[in-house]
Design an enzyme around this catalytic site. Structure first.
Site, PDB file in Angstrom:
ATOM      1  N   CYS A  33       0.812  -1.223   0.000  1.00  0.00           N
ATOM      2  CA  CYS A  33       0.000   0.000   0.000  1.00  0.00           C
ATOM      3  C   CYS A  33       0.843   1.271   0.000  1.00  0.00           C
ATOM      4  O   CYS A  33       0.322   2.358  -0.268  1.00  0.00           O
ATOM      5  CB  CYS A  33      -0.948   0.005   1.195  1.00  0.00           C
ATOM      6  SG  CYS A  33      -1.998  -1.441   1.255  1.00  0.00           S
TER       7      CYS A  33
ATOM      8  N   HIS B 262      -3.081   7.116   2.994  1.00  0.00           N
ATOM      9  CA  HIS B 262      -3.499   5.844   2.405  1.00  0.00           C
ATOM     10  C   HIS B 262      -4.892   5.512   2.936  1.00  0.00           C
ATOM     11  O   HIS B 262      -5.157   5.595   4.141  1.00  0.00           O
ATOM     12  CB  HIS B 262      -2.500   4.755   2.788  1.00  0.00           C
ATOM     13  CG  HIS B 262      -2.984   3.382   2.489  1.00  0.00           C
ATOM     14  ND1 HIS B 262      -3.562   3.049   1.296  1.00  0.00           N
ATOM     15  CD2 HIS B 262      -2.997   2.250   3.253  1.00  0.00           C
ATOM     16  CE1 HIS B 262      -3.912   1.783   1.327  1.00  0.00           C
ATOM     17  NE2 HIS B 262      -3.587   1.280   2.502  1.00  0.00           N
TER      18      HIS B 262
ATOM     19  N   ASN C 198      -9.882  -0.104   0.405  1.00  0.00           N
ATOM     20  CA  ASN C 198      -8.423  -0.031   0.334  1.00  0.00           C
ATOM     21  C   ASN C 198      -7.977  -0.556  -1.035  1.00  0.00           C
ATOM     22  O   ASN C 198      -8.081  -1.751  -1.305  1.00  0.00           O
ATOM     23  CB  ASN C 198      -7.850  -0.878   1.473  1.00  0.00           C
ATOM     24  CG  ASN C 198      -6.328  -0.882   1.515  1.00  0.00           C
ATOM     25  OD1 ASN C 198      -5.678  -0.453   0.571  1.00  0.00           O
ATOM     26  ND2 ASN C 198      -5.787  -1.375   2.605  1.00  0.00           N
TER      27      ASN C 198
HETATM   28  N1  COA Z   1     -18.250  -8.437  10.429  1.00  0.00           N
HETATM   29  C1  COA Z   1     -18.611  -8.747  11.684  1.00  0.00           C
HETATM   30  N2  COA Z   1     -17.740  -9.134  12.619  1.00  0.00           N
HETATM   31  C2  COA Z   1     -16.450  -9.222  12.260  1.00  0.00           C
HETATM   32  C3  COA Z   1     -16.002  -8.934  10.977  1.00  0.00           C
HETATM   33  C4  COA Z   1     -16.965  -8.544  10.036  1.00  0.00           C
HETATM   34  N3  COA Z   1     -16.645  -8.207   8.762  1.00  0.00           N
HETATM   35  N4  COA Z   1     -14.669  -9.104  10.922  1.00  0.00           N
HETATM   36  C5  COA Z   1     -14.263  -9.503  12.146  1.00  0.00           C
HETATM   37  N5  COA Z   1     -15.360  -9.579  12.954  1.00  0.00           N
HETATM   38  C6  COA Z   1     -15.393  -9.963  14.354  1.00  0.00           C
HETATM   39  C7  COA Z   1     -14.218 -10.810  14.777  1.00  0.00           C
HETATM   40  O1  COA Z   1     -14.464 -12.169  14.483  1.00  0.00           O
HETATM   41  C8  COA Z   1     -14.181 -10.552  16.270  1.00  0.00           C
HETATM   42  O2  COA Z   1     -15.149 -11.358  16.874  1.00  0.00           O
HETATM   43  P1  COA Z   1     -14.818 -12.040  18.305  1.00  0.00           P
HETATM   44  O3  COA Z   1     -14.617 -10.883  19.243  1.00  0.00           O
HETATM   45  O4  COA Z   1     -16.029 -12.831  18.553  1.00  0.00           O
HETATM   46  O5  COA Z   1     -13.563 -12.838  18.088  1.00  0.00           O
HETATM   47  C9  COA Z   1     -14.650  -9.116  16.391  1.00  0.00           C
HETATM   48  O6  COA Z   1     -15.319  -8.795  15.160  1.00  0.00           O
HETATM   49  C10 COA Z   1     -13.527  -8.129  16.596  1.00  0.00           C
HETATM   50  O7  COA Z   1     -12.521  -8.409  15.647  1.00  0.00           O
HETATM   51  P2  COA Z   1     -11.231  -7.537  15.545  1.00  0.00           P
HETATM   52  O8  COA Z   1     -10.352  -8.104  14.482  1.00  0.00           O
HETATM   53  O9  COA Z   1     -10.657  -7.311  16.902  1.00  0.00           O
HETATM   54  O10 COA Z   1     -11.883  -6.164  15.044  1.00  0.00           O
HETATM   55  P3  COA Z   1     -11.194  -4.761  14.952  1.00  0.00           P
HETATM   56  O11 COA Z   1     -11.930  -3.792  15.741  1.00  0.00           O
HETATM   57  O12 COA Z   1      -9.699  -4.857  15.115  1.00  0.00           O
HETATM   58  O13 COA Z   1     -11.492  -4.379  13.421  1.00  0.00           O
HETATM   59  C11 COA Z   1     -10.282  -4.351  11.356  1.00  0.00           C
HETATM   60  C12 COA Z   1     -10.996  -5.210  12.376  1.00  0.00           C
HETATM   61  C13 COA Z   1      -9.726  -5.267  10.275  1.00  0.00           C
HETATM   62  C14 COA Z   1     -11.314  -3.414  10.731  1.00  0.00           C
HETATM   63  C15 COA Z   1      -9.158  -3.538  12.032  1.00  0.00           C
HETATM   64  O14 COA Z   1      -8.375  -4.369  12.845  1.00  0.00           O
HETATM   65  C16 COA Z   1      -8.277  -2.848  11.061  1.00  0.00           C
HETATM   66  O15 COA Z   1      -8.705  -1.982  10.337  1.00  0.00           O
HETATM   67  N6  COA Z   1      -7.000  -3.185  11.054  1.00  0.00           N
HETATM   68  C17 COA Z   1      -6.061  -2.644  10.087  1.00  0.00           C
HETATM   69  C18 COA Z   1      -6.257  -3.391   8.811  1.00  0.00           C
HETATM   70  C19 COA Z   1      -5.721  -2.659   7.629  1.00  0.00           C
HETATM   71  O16 COA Z   1      -6.111  -1.544   7.345  1.00  0.00           O
HETATM   72  N7  COA Z   1      -4.881  -3.335   6.868  1.00  0.00           N
HETATM   73  C20 COA Z   1      -4.318  -2.797   5.686  1.00  0.00           C
HETATM   74  C21 COA Z   1      -3.133  -1.971   6.038  1.00  0.00           C
HETATM   75  S1  COA Z   1      -2.444  -1.307   4.628  1.00  0.00           S
END
Ligand code: COA
Length: 338
Positions: free
Chosen positions: A126, A265, A295
């Protein structure tokens, strides 16, 4: 009152490399959060509150990254008023090349007729377009190359695991392009890029390379799809981007107040808000279009830059900061005087 800044008061080389043309392209097909609700166990409300993304563009099956890059690059060349033979250098930043080799840049070169261009792909995920602009800038500063075309393009939808709700909600397809050349005014004031390979496993596509060449085993283990540890990525993304912004401001000897527009980004609204807070940037100076595209990895900063200009968010003489973060990990920033 803010101290006056101009090209001459900014530290660094007195030669400037500027953006003289821009283009972008996204596929027509829109995949909304409501559509994804029908594919995996998720909701529009969850996706919107956790990411800010409402929809993304998805290429038709069979679309290669070069197919998305081509219209964006062509538009950038026309916008720059350049003939294909005027381009000396083509860099395509992508994580989803048409194939392992030859480079997508060579495939694109042939379609555009850039007969005089040296061509290569750049792999910085990215951060790819920020890395590629910085790379092209170095070539142009030597005086050996006069015009460079930088393209960030991704056909990510083919590598997203559409059964994995934690990742499939985030990504989209698209391309952005800029033409760079030496100029009298404006241009890249300063830049920064860095990497932390110790966190490489947090976001990767393990299959298909030399470590896990394609096999029944690699396919059964779903190694040819993007894998991500989202929660672990969040903090380094925020910290590295905020630090990178501060580094370019310090290098230029200016503050956040001198910058009219920040173009981060477009990964996640919560990441962007946290970066802005940590970097001391008010959100009304931050451009976001991730709600429409998700993204788009290496294309993200260039699509955002294009739309920020189109929407009149950037005016001549403005200072803008592009900041990126991606798999690798990679990160970097550009301070540009428009
Ligand atoms: N819909 C519903 N629930 C979801 C889900 C979805 N699409 N994706 C994950 N969950 C659930 C998980 O299973 C978890 O459930 P649990 O508590 O029962 O285990 C819960 O939601 C929390 O998951 P978590 O991964 O802790 O969520 P989060 O608040 O960290 O949000 C992201 C997830 C991916 C949105 C976040 O971590 C993020 O943006 N990270 C950076 C990713 C990124 O931008 N990457 C590219 C970088 S260039």
């Amino acid at each position: 009152m803010l101290p006056d800044i101009s090209i001459n008061t900014v530290r660094g080389s007195d030669k400037r490399i500027g953006i003289i043309g821009m283009g972008m392209h996204v596929p027509e097909k829109v995949l909304s959060n409501a559509d994804i609700e029908k594919m995996v166990d998720t909701t529009d409300e969850w996706i919107t509150t956790r990411t800010g993304i409402k929809e993304r563009r998805i290429a038709e099956p069979g679309t290669a990254t070069s197919d998305l890059a081509f219209p964006a690059a062509k538009q950038a060349l026309e916008n720059a008023n350049l003939a294909p033979e005027d381009v000396d250098l083509l860099i395509v930043a992508t994580t989803t090349p048409d194939m392992l080799f030859p480079s997508t840049a060579c495939i694109l070169q042939a379609r555009l007729g850039l007969v005089n261009a040296a061509c290569f792909d750049l792999s910085a995920a990215c951060s790819g377009s920020v890395y590629a602009i910085i790379t092209a800038k170095q070539y142009l500063l030597t005086g050996r190359y006069r015009n460079a075309l930088v393209v960030g393009a991704e056909a990510l939808s083919g590598f997203v695991d559409w059964t994995d709700r934690a990742t499939c909600i985030l990504f989209g397809d698209g391309a952005g392009a800029v033409v760079l050349a030496p100029g009298e005014t404006g241009g890249v004031v300063t830049s920064h890029m860095g990497a932390d390979g110790s966190l490489a496993s947090l976001l990767c596509m393990p299959g298909g390379g030399s470590k896990y060449p394609p096999s029944h085993h690699s396919i059964d283990r779903r190694l040819h799809f993007l894998q991500m540890e989202g929660r672990e990525l969040f903090k380094p993304a925020v910290r590295r981007m905020a630090e990178s912004v501060q580094i370019v401001l310090d290098r230029a000897g200016i503050t956040q107040e001198h910058v009219e527009c920040f173009i981060p980004h477009q990964a996640n609204r919560r990441i962007i808000e946290a970066v802005a807070k940590q970097a001391g940037v008010p959100m009304d100076k931050v451009f976001m279009n991730l709600q429409k595209y998700g993204n788009t990895s290496a294309a993200s900063n260039l699509i955002a830059l294009y739309e920020a200009v189109e929407e009149g968010r950037i005016n001549q003489g403005d200072h803008i900061v592009l900041v990126a973060f991606g798999a690798g990990l990679t990160f970097g920033s550009l301070l540009i005087e428009w």
